[in-house]
Design a protein around this motif. Structure first.
Motif, mmCIF file in Angstrom:
data_model
loop_
_atom_site.group_PDB
_atom_site.id
_atom_site.type_symbol
_atom_site.label_atom_id
_atom_site.label_comp_id
_atom_site.label_asym_id
_atom_site.label_seq_id
_atom_site.Cartn_x
_atom_site.Cartn_y
_atom_site.Cartn_z
ATOM 1 N N ASP A 55 0.810 -1.230 0.000
ATOM 2 C CA ASP A 55 0.000 0.000 0.000
ATOM 3 C C ASP A 55 0.842 1.279 0.000
ATOM 4 N N ILE A 56 2.003 1.224 -0.629
ATOM 5 C CA ILE A 56 2.870 2.410 -0.670
ATOM 6 C C ILE A 56 2.626 3.247 -1.919
ATOM 7 N N GLY A 57 1.934 2.682 -2.892
ATOM 8 C CA GLY A 57 1.763 3.358 -4.168
ATOM 9 C C GLY A 57 1.055 4.696 -4.063
ATOM 10 N N SER A 95 1.966 -7.530 -8.501
ATOM 11 C CA SER A 95 0.576 -7.766 -8.105
ATOM 12 C C SER A 95 -0.369 -6.859 -8.892
ATOM 13 N N THR A 96 -1.200 -7.451 -9.737
ATOM 14 C CA THR A 96 -2.199 -6.635 -10.434
ATOM 15 C C THR A 96 -3.237 -6.096 -9.452
ATOM 16 N N ARG A 97 -3.457 -6.811 -8.358
ATOM 17 C CA ARG A 97 -4.407 -6.322 -7.343
ATOM 18 C C ARG A 97 -3.931 -4.986 -6.790
ATOM 19 N N ARG A 98 -2.649 -4.880 -6.453
ATOM 20 C CA ARG A 98 -2.119 -3.616 -5.938
ATOM 21 C C ARG A 98 -2.202 -2.512 -6.985
ATOM 22 N N LEU A 99 -1.907 -2.856 -8.221
ATOM 23 C CA LEU A 99 -1.957 -1.851 -9.281
ATOM 24 C C LEU A 99 -3.384 -1.361 -9.502
ATOM 25 N N GLN A 156 6.303 -8.920 -14.109
ATOM 26 C CA GLN A 156 6.097 -10.330 -13.796
ATOM 27 C C GLN A 156 6.683 -11.187 -14.915
ATOM 28 N N GLY A 157 7.230 -12.342 -14.538
ATOM 29 C CA GLY A 157 7.709 -13.277 -15.533
ATOM 30 C C GLY A 157 6.552 -13.894 -16.302
ATOM 31 N N ARG A 158 6.790 -14.195 -17.567
ATOM 32 C CA ARG A 158 5.720 -14.735 -18.396
ATOM 33 C C ARG A 158 5.183 -16.044 -17.829
ATOM 34 N N ARG A 176 -5.031 -12.982 -23.231
ATOM 35 C CA ARG A 176 -6.034 -12.640 -22.224
ATOM 36 C C ARG A 176 -5.444 -11.688 -21.190
ATOM 37 N N HIS A 177 -4.181 -11.914 -20.828
ATOM 38 C CA HIS A 177 -3.532 -11.056 -19.840
ATOM 39 C C HIS A 177 -3.375 -9.638 -20.384
ATOM 40 N N ALA A 178 -2.974 -9.510 -21.628
ATOM 41 C CA ALA A 178 -2.845 -8.184 -22.232
ATOM 42 C C ALA A 178 -4.185 -7.458 -22.213
ATOM 43 N N ALA A 179 -5.248 -8.178 -22.539
ATOM 44 C CA ALA A 179 -6.591 -7.569 -22.531
ATOM 45 C C ALA A 179 -6.993 -7.165 -21.120
ATOM 46 N N ASP A 180 -6.671 -8.005 -20.131
ATOM 47 C CA ASP A 180 -7.020 -7.700 -18.743
ATOM 48 C C ASP A 180 -6.279 -6.464 -18.244
ATOM 49 N N LEU A 181 -4.989 -6.345 -18.607
ATOM 50 C CA LEU A 181 -4.232 -5.163 -18.201
ATOM 51 C C LEU A 181 -4.850 -3.901 -18.795
#
Length: 252
Positions: A106-108, A130-134, A150-152, A161-166
């Motif tokens: 929670d430093i962001g 962590s995408t949750r933190r972002l 993150q590593g692939r 799907r990950h690209a679309a989610d981001l």
């Protein structure tokens, strides 16, 4: 446009990492951006240091391990040359991109608030595995740019799907080790308006490879090498030297 040249932990190949002299050296030698790491000190300041635990000495006796979270920002600065984020802005201004690896929970949002007061949140690139933190940062701020580092192999979904989610979450970039990128993957993320960042790009051949496939940012310890290679490539355009393994085929 040439990629952002991030000096990893400052000019750590030349000077002690994550220190004001290293950051200043990087900018003076042409880096367009700085990369650093953020922890929270015992008194709640954002301090720029990679590891939570570090070796120190007390009154000249045997070294012992201390924790950033249990040490004041004043002591970290005075005894270990660990700057606060505010110190960086006060010393070097804001005319550069600033990539920060979020090491403390929670430093962001605290970083965004400090940048609003002392720097420029629009030039922040906040990085987390962590995408949750972002997503939590994005829910509170639209100013800073967000980077999923993150590593692939650790991405939970299929890469498309990950690209679309981001993209749907308002996360601006994907940061992977340079060996995991290919021309096809860069194009895939660009199709979703997600930028492609590559870390640990240390050798000239690796820098040229990333330039050939069109990444948007590189992270390197060797500032002079990074800046010179990107400048050479920008001058030569697509007629740069052929790079083995950078033919656009997908990794894996």
């Amino acid at each position: 446009m040439s990629p952002i040249t991030f000096a990893h932990r400052g000019a750590r190949a030349d000077l002690p990492e994550n220190t004001i002299p290293a950051f200043r050296h990087a900018l003076e030698h042409g880096a367009r951006g700085l990369e650093t790491d953020a922890h929270r000190s015992a008194d709640g300041d954002v301090v720029l240091v990679h590891d939570e635990r570090f070796r120190t000495r007390l009154a000249g006796i045997l070294p012992w391990h201390a924790r950033v979270s249990e040490t004041s920002a004043e002591r970290l600065g005075r005894h270990h040359d660990v700057p606060r984020l505010v110190d960086l802005y006060e010393a070097l201004g804001t005319d550069y991109e600033l990539s920060i690896d979020l090491k403390a929970p929670d430093i962001g949002q605290q970083i965004v608030e400090l940048a609003r007061e002392h720097g420029d949140p629009r030039r922040l690139w906040l990085c987390s595995a962590s995408t949750r933190r972002l997503k939590a940062i994005r829910a509170m701020s639209s100013e800073a740019r967000l980077v999923h580092s993150q590593g692939r192999g650790r991405v939970p979904a299929a890469i498309e799907r990950h690209a679309a989610d981001l993209a749907a979450a308002g996360i601006d970039a994907m940061n992977m080790h340079h060996s995991e990128w290919s021309r096809g993957l860069v194009a895939l993320f660009h199709r979703f308006d997600v930028q492609a960042f590559a870390w640990d790009v240390q050798e000239v051949r690796h820098l040229r490879s990333m330039l050939r496939i069109g990444v948007d940012a590189v992270y390197c310890d060797h500032v002079d090498r990074m800046v010179a290679t990107v400048a050479e490539w920008t001058t030569d355009g697509d007629d740069g030297p052929t790079v083995p393994g950078a033919d656009g085929s997908e990794n894996g």
